[in-house]
Design an enzyme around this catalytic site. Structure first.
Site, PDB file in Angstrom:
ATOM      1  CB  CYS A  68       1.600  -7.142  41.615  1.00 61.05           C
ATOM      2  SG  CYS A  68       2.119  -7.215  39.891  1.00 61.05           S
ATOM      3  CB  CYS A  99       3.648 -10.406  41.647  1.00 60.83           C
ATOM      4  SG  CYS A  99       4.876  -9.098  41.500  1.00 60.83           S
ATOM      5  CG  HIS A 109       2.880  -5.883  30.685  1.00 56.65           C
ATOM      6  ND1 HIS A 109       2.629  -5.081  31.769  1.00 56.65           N
ATOM      7  CD2 HIS A 109       1.995  -5.520  29.738  1.00 56.65           C
ATOM      8  CE1 HIS A 109       1.631  -4.273  31.503  1.00 56.65           C
ATOM      9  NE2 HIS A 109       1.225  -4.503  30.255  1.00 56.65           N
ATOM     10  CG  HIS A 116       1.174  -5.739  25.124  1.00 57.47           C
ATOM     11  ND1 HIS A 116      -0.102  -6.165  25.427  1.00 57.47           N
ATOM     12  CD2 HIS A 116       1.452  -4.740  26.006  1.00 57.47           C
ATOM     13  CE1 HIS A 116      -0.570  -5.464  26.455  1.00 57.47           C
ATOM     14  NE2 HIS A 116       0.350  -4.578  26.820  1.00 57.47           N
TER      15      HIS A 116
HETATM   16  P1  AMP Z   1      -1.461  -2.944  29.626  1.00 52.16           P
HETATM   17  O1  AMP Z   1      -2.831  -2.373  29.396  1.00 52.16           O
HETATM   18  O2  AMP Z   1      -0.449  -2.544  28.618  1.00 52.16           O
HETATM   19  O3  AMP Z   1      -1.020  -2.709  31.051  1.00 52.16           O
HETATM   20  O4  AMP Z   1      -1.596  -4.514  29.413  1.00 52.16           O
HETATM   21  C1  AMP Z   1      -2.140  -5.367  30.372  1.00 52.16           C
HETATM   22  C2  AMP Z   1      -2.621  -6.565  29.623  1.00 52.16           C
HETATM   23  O5  AMP Z   1      -2.794  -7.607  30.550  1.00 52.16           O
HETATM   24  C3  AMP Z   1      -3.976  -6.392  28.905  1.00 52.16           C
HETATM   25  O6  AMP Z   1      -3.787  -6.632  27.510  1.00 52.16           O
HETATM   26  C4  AMP Z   1      -4.873  -7.432  29.564  1.00 52.16           C
HETATM   27  O7  AMP Z   1      -5.745  -8.044  28.637  1.00 52.16           O
HETATM   28  C5  AMP Z   1      -3.864  -8.411  30.122  1.00 52.16           C
HETATM   29  N1  AMP Z   1      -4.272  -9.176  31.275  1.00 52.16           N
HETATM   30  C6  AMP Z   1      -4.792  -8.722  32.431  1.00 52.16           C
HETATM   31  N2  AMP Z   1      -4.988  -9.734  33.300  1.00 52.16           N
HETATM   32  C7  AMP Z   1      -4.547 -10.857  32.673  1.00 52.16           C
HETATM   33  C8  AMP Z   1      -4.471 -12.233  33.042  1.00 52.16           C
HETATM   34  N3  AMP Z   1      -4.883 -12.675  34.245  1.00 52.16           N
HETATM   35  N4  AMP Z   1      -3.965 -13.121  32.141  1.00 52.16           N
HETATM   36  C9  AMP Z   1      -3.573 -12.699  30.929  1.00 52.16           C
HETATM   37  N5  AMP Z   1      -3.607 -11.410  30.528  1.00 52.16           N
HETATM   38  C10 AMP Z   1      -4.101 -10.506  31.388  1.00 52.16           C
END
Ligand code: AMP
Length: 113
Positions: free
Chosen positions: A4, A7, A99, A101
């Protein structure tokens, strides 16, 4: 949880652009920001998404919203912002670790509801 990505960010195994951390929560800038300010606030403990919130773990959600209120002030979002949690396929979830946003810093133009 093994494999993950959030994680791994929570444990420090993968670096992130961190804006807040305590014993239960970490917040960091999204890699692909949807607005001038786009921060993700996550529990350190693995919970897949909103569908997995229950009586035993809902305290972390309350704490996350306290952190969001704190960050909204720290990041100067008093003019307004949006909090979004995508869930499962139809909700557009791409990372299966709960998460929220926190999006703002400018007028947001895509109003879903
Ligand atoms: P969701 O599509 O709602 O699951 O949001 C996942 C979010 O995680 C997306 O906006 C991605 O741009 C962001 N994301 C994925 N990997 C990373 C990372 N390593 N660091 C920061 N953001 C990330």
């Amino acid at each position: 949880m093994k494999d993950c990505i959030f994680c791994k960010i929570a444990s420090g195994e993968i670096p992130s652009n961190k804006v807040y951390e305590d014993d239960q929560v970490i917040a960091f800038h999204d890699l692909s920001p949807a607005a001038k300010v786009h921060v993700l606030v996550i529990p350190k403990k693995h919970i897949a998404n909103v569908m997995e919130i229950n009586e035993e773990n809902s305290g972390i959600v309350a704490h996350i919203f306290e952190v969001i209120a704190y960050l909204a002030k720290e990041l100067k979002l008093e003019q307004g912002f949006r909090v979004v949690s995508n869930c499962n396929e139809f909700g557009g979830q791409s990372v299966f670790h709960l998460h929220f946003h926190l999006i703002g810093g400018e007028q947001l133009d895509v109003k879903m509801c």
